[in-house]
Enzyme design. Sequence first.
Site, mmCIF file in Angstrom:
data_model
loop_
_atom_site.group_PDB
_atom_site.id
_atom_site.type_symbol
_atom_site.label_atom_id
_atom_site.label_comp_id
_atom_site.label_asym_id
_atom_site.label_seq_id
_atom_site.Cartn_x
_atom_site.Cartn_y
_atom_site.Cartn_z
ATOM 1 N N ASN A 1 -27.852 69.597 76.940
ATOM 2 C CA ASN A 1 -28.619 70.813 76.605
ATOM 3 C C ASN A 1 -28.014 71.562 75.423
ATOM 4 O O ASN A 1 -28.721 72.003 74.518
ATOM 5 C CB ASN A 1 -28.645 71.789 77.787
ATOM 6 C CG ASN A 1 -29.451 71.264 78.954
ATOM 7 O OD1 ASN A 1 -30.137 70.245 78.830
ATOM 8 N ND2 ASN A 1 -29.365 71.946 80.088
ATOM 9 N N GLY A 2 -26.688 71.738 75.466
ATOM 10 C CA GLY A 2 -26.009 72.518 74.429
ATOM 11 C C GLY A 2 -26.119 71.850 73.069
ATOM 12 O O GLY A 2 -26.408 72.501 72.054
ATOM 13 N N SER B 1 -18.356 62.489 85.703
ATOM 14 C CA SER B 1 -18.133 63.934 85.832
ATOM 15 C C SER B 1 -18.254 64.462 87.272
ATOM 16 O O SER B 1 -18.931 65.460 87.527
ATOM 17 C CB SER B 1 -19.072 64.704 84.892
ATOM 18 O OG SER B 1 -18.840 64.337 83.546
ATOM 19 N N ASN C 1 -18.277 73.603 86.029
ATOM 20 C CA ASN C 1 -19.058 74.427 85.090
ATOM 21 C C ASN C 1 -18.811 75.930 85.284
ATOM 22 O O ASN C 1 -19.127 76.733 84.398
ATOM 23 C CB ASN C 1 -20.559 74.133 85.190
ATOM 24 C CG ASN C 1 -20.957 72.768 84.649
ATOM 25 O OD1 ASN C 1 -21.930 72.177 85.107
ATOM 26 N ND2 ASN C 1 -20.227 72.250 83.660
ATOM 27 N N ASP D 1 -27.490 65.960 81.058
ATOM 28 C CA ASP D 1 -26.492 66.432 80.093
ATOM 29 C C ASP D 1 -27.070 66.472 78.677
ATOM 30 O O ASP D 1 -27.975 65.704 78.345
ATOM 31 C CB ASP D 1 -25.266 65.512 80.140
ATOM 32 C CG ASP D 1 -24.061 66.121 79.440
ATOM 33 O OD1 ASP D 1 -23.942 67.365 79.402
ATOM 34 O OD2 ASP D 1 -23.231 65.350 78.915
HETATM 35 C C1 IPE Z 1 -21.946 67.338 83.974
HETATM 36 O O1 IPE Z 1 -22.054 67.706 82.637
HETATM 37 C C2 IPE Z 1 -22.494 68.409 84.856
HETATM 38 C C3 IPE Z 1 -23.934 68.655 84.743
HETATM 39 C C4 IPE Z 1 -24.776 67.972 84.023
HETATM 40 C C5 IPE Z 1 -24.419 69.748 85.536
HETATM 41 P P1 IPE Z 1 -20.854 68.393 81.870
HETATM 42 O O2 IPE Z 1 -21.290 68.573 80.463
HETATM 43 O O3 IPE Z 1 -20.412 69.598 82.590
HETATM 44 O O4 IPE Z 1 -19.709 67.292 82.006
HETATM 45 P P2 IPE Z 1 -18.534 66.895 81.028
HETATM 46 O O5 IPE Z 1 -17.852 68.164 80.632
HETATM 47 O O6 IPE Z 1 -19.171 66.215 79.857
HETATM 48 O O7 IPE Z 1 -17.701 65.968 81.842
HETATM 49 C C1 IPE Z 2 -25.904 70.084 80.795
HETATM 50 O O1 IPE Z 2 -25.859 70.333 79.427
HETATM 51 C C2 IPE Z 2 -26.221 71.333 81.590
HETATM 52 C C3 IPE Z 2 -25.072 71.889 82.325
HETATM 53 C C4 IPE Z 2 -23.910 71.312 82.433
HETATM 54 C C5 IPE Z 2 -25.281 73.158 82.975
HETATM 55 P P1 IPE Z 2 -24.545 70.867 78.734
HETATM 56 O O2 IPE Z 2 -24.553 72.355 78.802
HETATM 57 O O3 IPE Z 2 -23.335 70.202 79.280
HETATM 58 O O4 IPE Z 2 -24.817 70.406 77.233
HETATM 59 P P2 IPE Z 2 -23.777 69.710 76.265
HETATM 60 O O5 IPE Z 2 -23.196 68.539 76.984
HETATM 61 O O6 IPE Z 2 -22.746 70.739 75.934
HETATM 62 O O7 IPE Z 2 -24.600 69.308 75.087
HETATM 63 MG MG MG Z 3 -22.352 68.491 78.828
#
Ligand code: IPE
Ligand code: IPE
Ligand code: MG
Length: 233
Positions: A15-16, A189, A61, A13
């Site tokens: 990346n964004g 999650s 997702n 988790d």
């Molecule tokens: C969990 O991360 C799923 C993955 C890492 C693939 P999310 O970012 O989707 O989870 P929440 O929204 O924080 O629960």
């Molecule tokens: C995890 O990173 C990757 C996926 C869930 C596909 P995020 O995309 O959830 O990144 P944040 O949590 O928004 O930083």
């Molecule tokens: Mg996330």
Amino acid sequence: MTNRLQHIAIIMDGNGRWAAAKGLPRTAGHRQGAQTLQKISEAAADMGVKYLTVYAFSTENWQRPPEEVAYLMNLLRHYLKDEFKKIQEKGARIRFIGERYMLDEDIRALMSKIETDTAQNDKFTLCVALSYGSRGELTSTFKRLASQVESGALRIDDITEQTISANLYTADMPDPDIVIRTGGEQRVSNYLLWQLAYSELFFTPVYWPDFSAEDLSAVIKEYNSRERRYGKV
Ligand code: IPE
Ligand code: IPE
Ligand code: MG
């Protein structure tokens, strides 16, 4: 009870937020995160871990903006066609868990091919949770067992913790010894709810794209110092 480490599960988790902190689009974080997965898979294999299960995309997702989902699916295609070759050539078995029917046909075909091509590799397994949700996994397992009871193939008394485990996507893997979540959130999650009953949990603020082999080995070191009691004294 020893702490012998076989299986590490990771919630990749952050990346964004990694991208946002650099003023980049979220997709840049996913691209970097995929490279981190390559690096950490190799590191885990080198450290003697037998199974690495990574949460790449949850059933929830799918509700992200369509452009982000499309980017992730294209990134996945690229990995299935080219990038996974590197870890494959190092002797890894690659397999997938999750709701495949929700994925595009060409992606499903590439997934099956990699699974078949690497099925004989037994040194290290990279298990990728894709379109995965634990409650969905449990629900379909209970339905399957219930229909076997209905048809007379199974007795209610034969529904045990072992038969449930053996009917999950993770059937032939040991439960994770360690679950790591990067990115600072302290929640599960919908990941491996049944399987993580006695896993040691580690939460790190490091965003997944920055997670390093050193971070992984620090977790393993702490794991080795923990006492797993499994409810005993
Ligand atoms: C969990 O991360 C799923 C993955 C890492 C693939 P999310 O970012 O989707 O989870 P929440 O929204 O924080 O629960
Ligand atoms: C995890 O990173 C990757 C996926 C869930 C596909 P995020 O995309 O959830 O990144 P944040 O949590 O928004 O930083
Ligand atoms: Mg996330």
